[in-house]
Design a protein around this motif. Structure first.
Motif, PDB file in Angstrom:
ATOM      1  N   ARG A 123       1.039  -0.776  -0.040  1.00 42.54           N
ATOM      2  CA  ARG A 123       0.037   0.072   0.085  1.00 42.54           C
ATOM      3  C   ARG A 123       0.706   1.474  -0.175  1.00 42.54           C
ATOM      4  NH1 ARG A 123      -3.694  -1.508   5.169  1.00 42.54           N
ATOM      5  NH2 ARG A 123      -5.219  -3.059   4.254  1.00 42.54           N
ATOM      6  N   ASP A 126       3.931   1.654   2.549  1.00 43.09           N
ATOM      7  CA  ASP A 126       4.788   0.099   3.035  1.00 43.09           C
ATOM      8  C   ASP A 126       6.187   0.249   2.122  1.00 43.09           C
ATOM      9  OD1 ASP A 126       3.017  -0.384   4.434  1.00 43.09           O
ATOM     10  OD2 ASP A 126       1.725  -1.421   2.392  1.00 43.09           O
ATOM     11  N   ARG A 132       0.849  -8.631   0.754  1.00 38.62           N
ATOM     12  CA  ARG A 132      -0.081  -8.142   1.899  1.00 38.62           C
ATOM     13  C   ARG A 132      -1.087  -9.287   1.625  1.00 38.62           C
ATOM     14  NH1 ARG A 132      -1.180  -3.797   5.211  1.00 38.62           N
ATOM     15  NH2 ARG A 132       0.411  -2.406   5.642  1.00 38.62           N
ATOM     16  N   GLY A 167       1.859  -8.417   5.399  1.00 39.78           N
ATOM     17  CA  GLY A 167       1.048  -7.537   5.832  1.00 39.78           C
ATOM     18  C   GLY A 167      -0.228  -8.559   6.193  1.00 39.78           C
ATOM     19  N   GLY A 170      -5.635  -5.816   7.227  1.00 41.73           N
ATOM     20  CA  GLY A 170      -6.344  -4.054   8.129  1.00 41.73           C
ATOM     21  C   GLY A 170      -5.190  -4.078   8.346  1.00 41.73           C
ATOM     22  N   ASN A 171      -4.717  -3.183   9.267  1.00 42.90           N
ATOM     23  CA  ASN A 171      -4.133  -1.866   9.275  1.00 42.90           C
ATOM     24  C   ASN A 171      -2.742  -1.863  11.003  1.00 42.90           C
ATOM     25  OD1 ASN A 171      -5.174   0.051   8.116  1.00 42.90           O
ATOM     26  ND2 ASN A 171      -6.585   0.238   9.331  1.00 42.90           N
ATOM     27  N   ASP A 172      -2.726  -3.440  10.766  1.00 43.61           N
ATOM     28  CA  ASP A 172      -1.793  -4.448  11.928  1.00 43.61           C
ATOM     29  C   ASP A 172      -0.441  -4.345  11.528  1.00 43.61           C
ATOM     30  OD1 ASP A 172      -3.515  -4.775  13.836  1.00 43.61           O
ATOM     31  OD2 ASP A 172      -4.377  -6.788  12.821  1.00 43.61           O
ATOM     32  N   PRO A 173       0.492  -3.657  11.950  1.00 39.46           N
ATOM     33  CA  PRO A 173       1.834  -3.616  11.471  1.00 39.46           C
ATOM     34  C   PRO A 173       2.617  -4.502  11.048  1.00 39.46           C
ATOM     35  CG  PRO A 173       1.999  -3.447  14.485  1.00 39.46           C
ATOM     36  CD  PRO A 173       0.113  -4.013  13.928  1.00 39.46           C
ATOM     37  N   ALA A 199       6.723   1.642   8.153  1.00 39.43           N
ATOM     38  CA  ALA A 199       6.311   1.734   7.276  1.00 39.43           C
ATOM     39  C   ALA A 199       6.356   3.085   7.526  1.00 39.43           C
ATOM     40  CB  ALA A 199       4.520   1.824   7.616  1.00 39.43           C
TER      41      ALA A 199
END
Length: 200
Positions: A123, A126, A132, A167, A170-173, A199
């Motif tokens: 994304r 990233d 991902r 990844g 979602g927005n998890d590290p 990121a």
């Protein structure tokens, strides 16, 4: 005296027969020994399969350890490197999710990676080599995560050092994973070592 000796001979013969001296009449074929799962396959002729794609290897489970099997992935000629990494990763993921062939099952191979999983590139923000998964890595079983990490790390989907940045949707590290000897030998109890990736 001669009569006694003559009478003793039939008795002696009967005793010897009862003791199994006549081995030719005793069955000795108890069948084949119990088979053992070999975890090995006859190497396929990859040159004959070149039309099916680029030869690759994926990690399947056999006797609770990770072992490689030969597969192939289609990559269009002239694909840019960034796109090529994602295509290879998706192809590897699809191969991991396929049910092992009959010969592989007979040899004891299995997979814990389920079908329907997809992979995409980074994304905005990233690192450029991020992959991902449609299922967050932390939601996978230890076996499935080990299969994916070790398969990706041994392919064009990985960085030069063999590590893989994964990844989820979602927005998890993001985390950088590596495949180690311990992971390959004990994927059920040893998760791939990882570290959080910043990121940007």
């Amino acid at each position: 005296m001669n009569a006694r000796r003559l009478l003793a001979l039939p008795l002696l013969a009967a005793v010897l027969t009862g003791c199994g001296i006549r081995a030719t009449e005793v069955p000795t074929d108890f069948g084949a020994a119990p088979s053992r799962v070999p975890c090995s396959l006859t190497e396929p002729d990859l040159s004959a399969q070149s039309s099916r794609g680029v030869p690759v290897q994926v990690f399947l489970l056999c006797r609770a350890s990770l072992v490689t099997v030969d597969r192939w992935v289609r990559v269009p000629d002239g694909t840019p490197d960034a796109r090529r990494r994602v295509i290879v990763a998706q192809g590897l993921l699809d191969q991991l999710a396929e049910s092992p062939s009959s010969s592989e099952r007979d040899a004891g191979y299995t997979t814990y990676v389920h079908g329907g999983m997809s992979v995409s590139g980074p994304r905005p923000g990233d690192p450029e080599d991020t992959l991902r998964l449609s299922t967050a890595p932390q939601e996978l079983t230890s076996y499935a995560l080990a299969q994916i990490v070790c398969t990706f790390s041994d392919s064009a989907a990985a960085e030069g050092d063999g590590s893989v940045i994964l990844g989820g949707p979602g927005n998890d590290p993001l985390r950088r994973y590596v495949c180690t000897d311990d992971v390959r030998s004990r994927p059920g109890s040893t998760e791939p070592p990882s570290s959080e990736v910043t990121a940007g």
